[in-house]
Design a protein around this motif. Structure first.
Motif: not given
Length: 489
Positions: A461-482
């Protein structure tokens, strides 16, 4: 409020409002405050203000800018100065700022400002500001290092501290930041002159803990408010309250979330000395009255001696690990187009957060954005039902398995030591690697590093919103791998 604080806040008010009313007013008020505060205090305040505005600048860039501002005031704000001095010097200042080799803080908006002329250019440059710094860089030296540096160069120590600390806490309300820096420098002066430095610093730091906590928490909250805006900040708090206490009814959670966003709207840019403190006191009382009966963890926090202790405890609580809730709705439909149905989207996000209490907030914010976009696109259509069906299949439904995976990944990270988490992550990733990869170990290491960077910063909770928002795209694109979860058989 002390007279010195009044003068400082008047000067801050001058800078912000003088920009709106033109150069003559700006000159008059700046010179008035320079003469009231004197060169030393004007110098210190200029460091704080410009470090807040340009939080990603180097200390040399900040000091070059501050020295130029002080020189301008010193030259043009004294009795008998040429009437055109201020205008001429400020024009030269803005022209120098537009030079490619200007020694002042860099900002991507400078190029646009430099297409303007005269006063318009000055006002444009003065309005520039860096976004909040989500990862603090200031590291306090040891007591011995503090006093050695301070004794060798007291002014240099103060200047550097004000610049580095103010850049890290650039979105804390100004009265809070000024109180924090003032008390810290007072401690340094006192303890470095003491024969018992260690005891002195320990005592002073204990006394200042509530001030430092307020600075940290208000900076974090106001940064989120600046990045997300009022409505999405409300969504952020709704997610937090729901994931901390999933048994809390939606009506209570949304009321507390709205109250939190209203406090930030009122106090983040407010120059009243105790705005945030007074509002937090009321907010904490409402949280304790509303949630304690349903959440033992928050009930324990509410037994703390003071309001800041209660707030810090609640703020620091992790996600609830054991949600006991019905299945969340899988989509939104055309029923949301009726008048006053905005609350239905809030309820939908809250239901998802209640079921997946450890899903990263950035993913849930992405779900909110997709739901809001679908509503905006479909509710004006002749056939909203078919539009929602399409939007659900294309943009909303695909997020559901990602939220499930994010919840599982963060649960793995939260429930195990870091070494065990890495081991489990690699084991679960191995069977899922694409066939034909030559450098399997390198590929696996890169994927694990990417996931580790994400969870270490965003799985709380209280994670940095800008950084984590940008990382969501990377998380989505690689979600099937890990895919976290059980170890392969």
């Amino acid at each position: 409020m002390k007279a010195g604080t009044v003068s400082i806040l008047l000067l801050l008010f001058t800078y912000s409002h003088g920009l709106e009313r033109g150069k003559d007013y700006f000159k008059e008020k700046v010179c008035n405050e320079y003469n009231i505060l004197g060169k030393k205090h004007f110098h210190s305040l200029s460091i704080v203000m410009n470090s807040r505005k340009y939080s990603n600048a180097t200390i040399d860039e900040i000091m070059n800018l501050v020295n130029k501002m002080v020189h301008l005031a010193e030259k043009c704000c004294t009795a008998g100065a040429d009437p055109d001095c201020y205008d001429n010097e400020s024009s030269a200042f803005s022209n120098k700022s537009c030079s490619p080799d200007a020694p002042f803080p860099k900002h991507p908006g400078i190029a646009g400002c430099c297409t303007e002329k005269g006063l318009a250019r000055k006002l444009c440059l003065a309005a520039l500001r860096h976004p909040p710094k989500e990862f603090p860089t200031y590291v306090e030296p040891s007591n011995e290092e503090i006093c050695d540096t301070f004794k060798k160069d007291p002014q240099g120590f103060e200047d550097r501290f004000l610049a580095e600390y103010s850049s890290d806490y650039s979105y804390a309300p100004l009265p809070v930041l000024l109180n924090s820096t003032r008390t810290y420098l007072s401690t340094v002066r006192t303890c470095c002159a003491s024969t018992q430095q260690t005891t002195c610093f320990l005592k002073e730091r204990l006394q200042q803990k509530p001030i430092q906590a307020l600075t940290h928490l208000s900076n974090k909250a106001c940064s989120i408010y600046t990045l997300l805006g009022k409505n999405k900040t409300k969504i952020s708090y709704l997610i937090k309250f729901t994931q901390q206490s999933p048994s809390l009814p939606f009506e209570n959670a949304i009321a507390l979330a709205e109250e939190a966003s209203e406090i930030l709207s009122k106090c983040c840019a407010n120059l009243e000395e105790n705005c945030i403190q007074n509002e937090i006191k009321i907010h904490i009382a409402n949280i304790c009255n509303t949630v304690c009966a349903r959440n033992e963890r928050i009930k324990t926090c509410c037994t703390a001696k003071d309001d800041m202790g209660k707030y810090l405890c609640i703020y620091s609580l992790p996600w609830d690990k054991h949600p006991e809730v019905p299945q969340a709705p899988s989509s939104i439909d055309e029923g949301i187009c009726r008048a006053g149905s905005e609350v239905d989207i809030y309820r939908y996000i809250s239901d998802v957060a209640r079921q997946y209490t450890r899903a990263p907030e950035a993913l849930l914010i992405t779900l909110y954005d997709a739901s809001q976009a679908a509503t905006n696109d479909c509710c004006g259509q002749p056939n909203p039902q078919s539009c929602f069906t399409e939007k659900n299949s294309q943009t909303i439904a695909p997020l559901q398995p990602l939220i499930v995976k994010g919840n599982e990944l963060c649960a793995e990270y939260s429930d195990h030591t870091f070494v065990e988490f890495l081991k489990r992550l690699k084991e679960n990733a191995m069977p899922l690697l694409p066939p034909g990869i030559l450098n399997t170990e390198d590929y696996l290491s890169a994927l694990v590093e990417q996931k580790t960077n994400y969870v270490s910063k965003c799985c709380h909770l209280n994670a940095p919103p800008a950084y984590c928002g940008m990382q969501v795209a990377a998380f989505i694109s690689n979600s099937a791998v890990l895919t976290p979860g059980r170890r392969p058989a």
